[in-house]
Scaffold this active site. Structure first.
Site, PDB file in Angstrom:
ATOM      1  N   SER A 214       7.423  -6.831  37.134  1.00 33.13           N
ATOM      2  CA  SER A 214       8.455  -6.201  37.959  1.00 33.13           C
ATOM      3  C   SER A 214       8.602  -6.869  39.316  1.00 33.13           C
ATOM      4  O   SER A 214       9.711  -6.984  39.850  1.00 33.13           O
ATOM      5  CB  SER A 214       8.139  -4.716  38.147  1.00 33.13           C
ATOM      6  OG  SER A 214       8.040  -4.062  36.901  1.00 33.13           O
ATOM      7  N   HIS A 260       7.110  -4.137  43.850  1.00 29.86           N
ATOM      8  CA  HIS A 260       8.560  -4.323  43.873  1.00 29.86           C
ATOM      9  C   HIS A 260       9.027  -4.796  45.250  1.00 29.86           C
ATOM     10  O   HIS A 260       9.841  -5.717  45.360  1.00 29.86           O
ATOM     11  CB  HIS A 260       9.260  -3.013  43.514  1.00 29.86           C
ATOM     12  CG  HIS A 260       9.053  -2.604  42.096  1.00 29.86           C
ATOM     13  ND1 HIS A 260       9.615  -1.464  41.544  1.00 29.86           N
ATOM     14  CD2 HIS A 260       8.349  -3.184  41.092  1.00 29.86           C
ATOM     15  CE1 HIS A 260       9.272  -1.360  40.275  1.00 29.86           C
ATOM     16  NE2 HIS A 260       8.495  -2.397  39.984  1.00 29.86           N
TER      17      HIS A 260
END
Length: 310
Positions: A214, A260
């Site tokens: 991610s 992230h």
């Protein structure tokens, strides 16, 4: 050998041959042996050689070598992720030893052999863990497992997790490889993954394991925003996709917002280095130097955090 008729044009390379065909570029008469078919008419050998010398390898907007298959690097990255996931599945899934070795853990953990998935909190050395009898030690980054800063970005357990990340990579990757070239795109992906891992190292629970691509995927989103803004393109769709993913980050449980955030910033910085480097013969040098500086800064940040955890 016959002499050419006076006033009749002859091939510039073969004066004994009459010719009524002229090179489309320089206008010199050329015989059949010297004719090279062009888009319109024919060209002489000299003009063909000059054109070949002047033609540079196809370059992308930002200086990379244009890829004939812009999705090839994304496919390679997807294949690596899938291969690691399959290896995890066939060796025990969430309880696979690969998860403990390759996922990102700031400090080492002493896990229970009798009760897989459980661990002994507060035990920070392999010596103490081994003395328990039921303990199995798995090192963290602070214990020298620096590879986890990269390998964690290729590690997944849940099918939905790898599925979502690989789908995003499939959609975002080829676009970026098309405008950056293969080497620069790969550097963008890996540096974004590293930036996400360093953010996790600093901001996450030191005993919590983190895994998944991610961070690298968020780096691709950040890069698209920077490059799209530089090109004055409509980036509203990218902002919308980013907003949805940020929302999911805080709605879905066990999602690393730290990874992230780090990946997003890292990808944006790499893209800025590539897109805003001045044009000219030194552009590539400036681009790679900027990326190298970013990697050094990330490495230094990781080293400082390791020293604090130690």
């Amino acid at each position: 050998m016959t002499e050419p008729t006076a006033g009749v044009p002859t091939c510039y390379r073969h004066p004994d041959r009459e010719s009524y065909i002229r090179c489309q570029r320089c206008g010199q008469p050329i015989c059949p042996d010297c004719m090279n078919e062009a888009a319109v008419g024919f060209q002489c050998p000299s003009c063909v050689a000059e054109g070949a010398k002047a033609t540079r390898a196809g370059r992308t907007t930002y200086g990379g070598i244009r890829s004939s298959q812009p999705g090839s690097t994304s496919i390679m990255l997807i294949a690596i992720n899938v291969a690691v996931w399959v290896a995890v599945m066939v060796t025990g899934g969430a309880r696979s030893r690969l998860v403990d070795l390759l996922a990102l853990t700031p400090v080492g953990q002493c896990t229970s052999v009798a009760n897989p998935g459980a661990y002994y909190p507060g035990i920070g050395t392999q010596t103490v863990c081994d003395a328990i009898g039921d303990g199995r030690w798995y090192p963290g980054v602070a214990d020298g497992a620096y590879w986890q800063l990269i390998t964690s970005a290729f590690m997944h357990v849940q099918p939905w997790h790898i599925g979502f990340n690989m789908l995003a990579l499939w959609f975002l990757g080829p676009q970026l490889e098309h405008v950056l070239g293969r080497a620069r795109f790969l550097a963008l992906y890996l540096v974004s993954a590293l930036a996400g891992s360093v953010a996790v190292l600093w901001l996450s629970n030191e005993y919590q394991s983190t895994l998944g691509a991610s961070g690298a995927v968020f780096g691709l989103m950040g890069a698209l925003l920077v490059i799209g803004t530089k090109a004055r393109a409509d980036v509203s769709a990218i902002w919308g996709w980013l907003a949805i993913n940020v929302l999911l980050t805080f709605v879905v449980s066990n999602v690393s917002w730290q990874g992230h955030l780090g990946g997003l910033i890292g990808g944006a910085l790499v893209a800025a280095a590539l897109a805003y480097a001045p044009r000219g013969p030194r552009r590539a040098t400036v681009q790679w130097a900027a990326i190298a500086v970013l990697v050094v800064v990330l490495g230094a940040a990781a080293a400082v955090r390791v020293a604090m955890l130690g």
